[in-house]
Design a protein around this motif. Structure first.
Motif, short mmCIF file in Angstrom:
data_model
loop_
_atom_site.label_atom_id
_atom_site.label_comp_id
_atom_site.label_asym_id
_atom_site.label_seq_id
_atom_site.Cartn_x
_atom_site.Cartn_y
_atom_site.Cartn_z
N SER A 187 -2.47 -8.47 -0.13
CA SER A 187 -3.09 -7.81 1.01
C SER A 187 -4.55 -8.22 1.07
O SER A 187 -5.23 -8.28 0.03
N TRP A 188 -5.01 -8.54 2.28
CA TRP A 188 -6.39 -8.98 2.47
C TRP A 188 -7.36 -7.95 1.93
O TRP A 188 -8.33 -8.27 1.26
N SER A 189 -7.10 -6.70 2.20
CA SER A 189 -7.91 -5.60 1.70
C SER A 189 -6.94 -4.56 1.13
O SER A 189 -5.73 -4.71 1.25
N LEU A 190 -7.47 -3.52 0.53
CA LEU A 190 -6.61 -2.47 -0.01
C LEU A 190 -5.66 -1.97 1.07
O LEU A 190 -6.08 -1.75 2.21
N PRO A 191 -4.37 -1.83 0.77
CA PRO A 191 -3.42 -1.36 1.78
C PRO A 191 -3.84 -0.01 2.36
O PRO A 191 -4.41 0.83 1.67
N LEU A 192 -3.55 0.15 3.64
CA LEU A 192 -3.85 1.40 4.33
C LEU A 192 -2.58 2.24 4.45
O LEU A 192 -1.48 1.70 4.50
#
Length: 197
Positions: A166-171
């Motif tokens: 994931s590009w950033s922490l999963p939402l």
């Protein structure tokens, strides 16, 4: 953050894909993950038909979005189980494959995963395939309202520890919680701002 979306094209074949002139953010996920509901909430209007029956999206739908950073939101058919024939499911797979592999304007795949189940086999296959192709992805856990707010962070972190890209922490998102939709919008805007410089 208000988005205004309009349908640009519905494609049942690769040859029907429109010319790409904006960065594209594609929604991908298993059948019945809540993709159509999420798309409607992001757009603030009913763009996609919502059904409890898996596999309702049978085409690739392109929506031009007026946002701080204009882009095209692409709704892909769900994968995995769908109450359709094998031939029809193979057709969808070819359509998704044709889109992901050939689309030069594809900027990000938002990988939707049901928070209650985590990444299942088909989700892991999608992740490995996108990684191999070098396609950036952002994991978003849907149906977050099915889990108490106090437990969500630990559930998400458990899935992260099990391994995912994931590009950033999963939402964690719920169509019944507007603040989670706004967080996802902000995340997409941040990606379009920072990663596409």
């Amino acid at each position: 953050m208000t988005w205004k979306a309009s349908l640009r094209c519905t494609a049942y074949k690769v040859q029907q894909f429109p010319a790409g002139n904006l960065p594209e953010v594609a929604l991908a996920g298993r059948s019945n993950v809540g993709k159509s509901s999420l798309l409607n909430k992001l757009a603030g209007q009913k763009l996609a038909h919502v059904s409890s029956e898996p596999g309702m999206t049978r085409s690739v739908n392109f929506f031009d979005v007026q946002a701080p950073h204009p882009f095209t939101l692409v709704d892909l058919p769900g994968f995995g189980y769908a109450s359709r024939s094998k031939d029809e499911r193979r057709g969808w797979a070819a359509l998704i494959d044709g889109y992901i592999k050939r689309r030069e304007t594809l900027a990000l795949v938002v990988h939707l995963v049901d928070i209650r189940h985590g990444l299942l086999e088909k989700d892991r296959e999608l992740q490995e395939w996108l990684k191999a192709l070098g396609v950036p992805m952002q994991v978003v856990f849907t149906k977050a309202d099915k889990i108490a707010k106090t437990k969500r962070k630990s559930v998400v972190m458990k899935y992260v520890e099990m391994g995912l890209s994931s590009w950033s922490l999963p939402l964690a998102c719920s169509v019944d919680e507007p603040e989670t939709i706004e967080t996802l919008k902000a995340q997409i805007d941040l990606y379009l701002t920072s990663a596409l410089k």
